[in-house]
Design a protein around this motif. Structure first.
Motif, PDB file in Angstrom:
ATOM      1  N   TYR A 106      12.412   3.627 -18.403  1.00 44.15           N
ATOM      2  CA  TYR A 106      12.231   2.937 -17.117  1.00 44.15           C
ATOM      3  C   TYR A 106      11.092   3.556 -16.299  1.00 44.15           C
ATOM      4  CZ  TYR A 106      13.776   0.288 -13.007  1.00 44.15           C
ATOM      5  OH  TYR A 106      13.854  -0.590 -11.952  1.00 44.15           O
ATOM      6  N   PHE A 107      11.042   4.886 -16.259  1.00 46.49           N
ATOM      7  CA  PHE A 107      10.099   5.569 -15.367  1.00 46.49           C
ATOM      8  C   PHE A 107       8.891   6.175 -16.085  1.00 46.49           C
ATOM      9  CE2 PHE A 107      14.227   5.814 -13.146  1.00 46.49           C
ATOM     10  CZ  PHE A 107      13.878   5.182 -11.962  1.00 46.49           C
ATOM     11  N   HIS A 108       8.673   5.845 -17.362  1.00 45.64           N
ATOM     12  CA  HIS A 108       7.662   6.570 -18.141  1.00 45.64           C
ATOM     13  C   HIS A 108       6.233   6.402 -17.639  1.00 45.64           C
ATOM     14  CE1 HIS A 108       7.055   2.740 -20.353  1.00 45.64           C
ATOM     15  NE2 HIS A 108       5.876   3.255 -20.677  1.00 45.64           N
ATOM     16  N   SER A 109       5.937   5.358 -16.932  1.00 43.99           N
ATOM     17  CA  SER A 109       4.555   5.163 -16.478  1.00 43.99           C
ATOM     18  C   SER A 109       4.400   5.361 -14.973  1.00 43.99           C
ATOM     19  CB  SER A 109       4.055   3.773 -16.896  1.00 43.99           C
ATOM     20  OG  SER A 109       4.872   2.764 -16.333  1.00 43.99           O
ATOM     21  N   ASP A 110       5.364   6.038 -14.350  1.00 40.49           N
ATOM     22  CA  ASP A 110       5.334   6.223 -12.894  1.00 40.49           C
ATOM     23  C   ASP A 110       4.699   7.544 -12.455  1.00 40.49           C
ATOM     24  OD1 ASP A 110       6.561   3.776 -12.718  1.00 40.49           O
ATOM     25  OD2 ASP A 110       8.492   4.535 -12.020  1.00 40.49           O
ATOM     26  N   GLY A 111       4.171   8.337 -13.393  1.00 35.68           N
ATOM     27  CA  GLY A 111       3.490   9.568 -13.029  1.00 35.68           C
ATOM     28  C   GLY A 111       4.409  10.669 -12.526  1.00 35.68           C
ATOM     29  N   LEU A 112       5.644  10.667 -12.979  1.00 33.95           N
ATOM     30  CA  LEU A 112       6.627  11.658 -12.548  1.00 33.95           C
ATOM     31  C   LEU A 112       6.740  12.782 -13.571  1.00 33.95           C
ATOM     32  CD1 LEU A 112       9.453   9.114 -11.590  1.00 33.95           C
ATOM     33  CD2 LEU A 112       7.795  10.190 -10.043  1.00 33.95           C
ATOM     34  N   THR A 113       7.410  13.845 -13.178  1.00 37.05           N
ATOM     35  CA  THR A 113       7.864  14.865 -14.117  1.00 37.05           C
ATOM     36  C   THR A 113       9.380  14.944 -13.958  1.00 37.05           C
ATOM     37  OG1 THR A 113       7.549  16.655 -12.514  1.00 37.05           O
ATOM     38  CG2 THR A 113       5.717  16.198 -14.030  1.00 37.05           C
ATOM     39  N   HIS A 114      10.045  15.555 -14.943  1.00 40.64           N
ATOM     40  CA  HIS A 114      11.508  15.593 -14.912  1.00 40.64           C
ATOM     41  C   HIS A 114      12.002  16.940 -15.414  1.00 40.64           C
ATOM     42  CE1 HIS A 114      15.622  14.151 -15.157  1.00 40.64           C
ATOM     43  NE2 HIS A 114      15.229  13.022 -14.589  1.00 40.64           N
ATOM     44  N   SER A 115      13.098  17.409 -14.839  1.00 45.81           N
ATOM     45  CA  SER A 115      13.668  18.692 -15.253  1.00 45.81           C
ATOM     46  C   SER A 115      14.443  18.603 -16.565  1.00 45.81           C
ATOM     47  CB  SER A 115      14.583  19.246 -14.156  1.00 45.81           C
ATOM     48  OG  SER A 115      15.646  18.349 -13.908  1.00 45.81           O
ATOM     49  N   ASP A 116      14.862  17.408 -16.975  1.00 44.64           N
ATOM     50  CA  ASP A 116      15.576  17.262 -18.245  1.00 44.64           C
ATOM     51  C   ASP A 116      14.588  17.385 -19.402  1.00 44.64           C
ATOM     52  OD1 ASP A 116      18.274  16.204 -19.586  1.00 44.64           O
ATOM     53  OD2 ASP A 116      16.531  15.309 -20.597  1.00 44.64           O
ATOM     54  N   VAL A 117      14.894  18.268 -20.362  1.00 49.42           N
ATOM     55  CA  VAL A 117      13.954  18.528 -21.464  1.00 49.42           C
ATOM     56  C   VAL A 117      13.719  17.302 -22.341  1.00 49.42           C
ATOM     57  CG1 VAL A 117      14.393  21.010 -21.502  1.00 49.42           C
ATOM     58  CG2 VAL A 117      15.713  19.523 -23.000  1.00 49.42           C
ATOM     59  N   THR A 118      14.723  16.475 -22.520  1.00 47.29           N
ATOM     60  CA  THR A 118      14.551  15.288 -23.366  1.00 47.29           C
ATOM     61  C   THR A 118      13.658  14.267 -22.675  1.00 47.29           C
ATOM     62  OG1 THR A 118      16.654  15.645 -24.499  1.00 47.29           O
ATOM     63  CG2 THR A 118      15.759  13.410 -24.556  1.00 47.29           C
ATOM     64  N   ILE A 119      13.939  13.971 -21.425  1.00 48.86           N
ATOM     65  CA  ILE A 119      13.119  12.998 -20.692  1.00 48.86           C
ATOM     66  C   ILE A 119      11.677  13.480 -20.601  1.00 48.86           C
ATOM     67  CG2 ILE A 119      12.726  11.933 -18.433  1.00 48.86           C
ATOM     68  CD1 ILE A 119      15.814  11.845 -18.119  1.00 48.86           C
ATOM     69  N   GLN A 120      11.467  14.731 -20.226  1.00 49.58           N
ATOM     70  CA  GLN A 120      10.104  15.234 -20.097  1.00 49.58           C
ATOM     71  C   GLN A 120       9.397  15.273 -21.442  1.00 49.58           C
ATOM     72  OE1 GLN A 120       8.439  15.777 -17.150  1.00 49.58           O
ATOM     73  NE2 GLN A 120       6.635  15.922 -18.468  1.00 49.58           N
ATOM     74  N   SER A 121      10.102  15.584 -22.522  1.00 50.17           N
ATOM     75  CA  SER A 121       9.483  15.580 -23.850  1.00 50.17           C
ATOM     76  C   SER A 121       9.006  14.168 -24.214  1.00 50.17           C
ATOM     77  CB  SER A 121      10.457  16.105 -24.908  1.00 50.17           C
ATOM     78  OG  SER A 121      10.752  17.460 -24.677  1.00 50.17           O
ATOM     79  N   CYS A 122       9.796  13.170 -23.859  1.00 49.14           N
ATOM     80  CA  CYS A 122       9.388  11.776 -24.087  1.00 49.14           C
ATOM     81  C   CYS A 122       8.106  11.472 -23.318  1.00 49.14           C
ATOM     82  CB  CYS A 122      10.490  10.815 -23.633  1.00 49.14           C
ATOM     83  SG  CYS A 122      11.999  10.864 -24.615  1.00 49.14           S
ATOM     84  N   TRP A 123       8.104  11.815 -22.046  1.00 46.96           N
ATOM     85  CA  TRP A 123       6.933  11.539 -21.209  1.00 46.96           C
ATOM     86  C   TRP A 123       5.727  12.348 -21.685  1.00 46.96           C
ATOM     87  CZ3 TRP A 123       9.630  11.804 -15.751  1.00 46.96           C
ATOM     88  CH2 TRP A 123      10.472  10.701 -15.612  1.00 46.96           C
ATOM     89  N   ASP A 124       5.962  13.578 -22.118  1.00 44.59           N
ATOM     90  CA  ASP A 124       4.866  14.388 -22.654  1.00 44.59           C
ATOM     91  C   ASP A 124       4.219  13.687 -23.841  1.00 44.59           C
ATOM     92  OD1 ASP A 124       5.321  16.466 -20.815  1.00 44.59           O
ATOM     93  OD2 ASP A 124       6.402  17.716 -22.266  1.00 44.59           O
TER      94      ASP A 124
END
Length: 162
Positions: A106-124
């Protein structure tokens, strides 16, 4: 963390996505991009302890509901809705896993970072492939593990693009 292949029908999922995909399969947001995202996100995720199934599903689903190769601000929402709808059909995620997957999509193209390692790894993984559209990934939006891997992995993307 590994997942059981019995819990995941990769071939069925890819066939389903291809049937409903509205932009070019081999375009800038198509299958080749997804496979590079999977490669990058998996490498980062292994170092960070991310959920490998969520990471792989993110890679395959995050741009699967695009209606345009250009500006499409609702594609993340549509992708998250598709992921939620497909849970139990091509893959079986727990409540926590589907929440992670849908949040990441949902938020992958919103320019955010996340503390959850799985979510941030996806965005990375997605951000590490920005070079395909002429954008240098900004380390301030990457985990420290992704920033370290950036110089190592980006030259490999030339080979992955062929």
């Amino acid at each position: 963390m590994q997942y059981r292949e019995a819990d995941y029908d990769r071939a069925g999922l890819l066939a389903h996505i291809e049937r409903q995909f509205k932009v070019a399969w081999d375009g800038v947001h198509g299958i080749n991009h997804w496979l590079r995202v999977q490669h990058y996100a998996s490498r980062v995720g292994m170092r960070r302890g991310a959920d490998p199934l969520v990471v792989e599903l993110f890679a395959l689903l995050h741009d699967s509901c695009r209606e345009s190769e250009r500006h499409d601000p609702l594609h993340g929402q549509r992708g998250a809705e598709l992921a939620y709808a497909l849970n139990g059909t091509f893959f079986s995620l727990s409540g926590h896993q589907i929440d992670l997957l849908c949040t990441a999509i949902y938020f992958h193209s919103d320019g955010l970072t996340h503390s959850d390692v799985t979510i941030q790894s996806c965005w990375d993984g997605d951000r590490m492939d920005l070079g395909r559209v002429g954008i240098q990934p900004n380390p301030k939006f990457l985990s420290k593990e992704a920033a370290v891997l950036l110089d190592e992995l980006i030259p490999q993307s030339v080979d992955l693009n062929r």
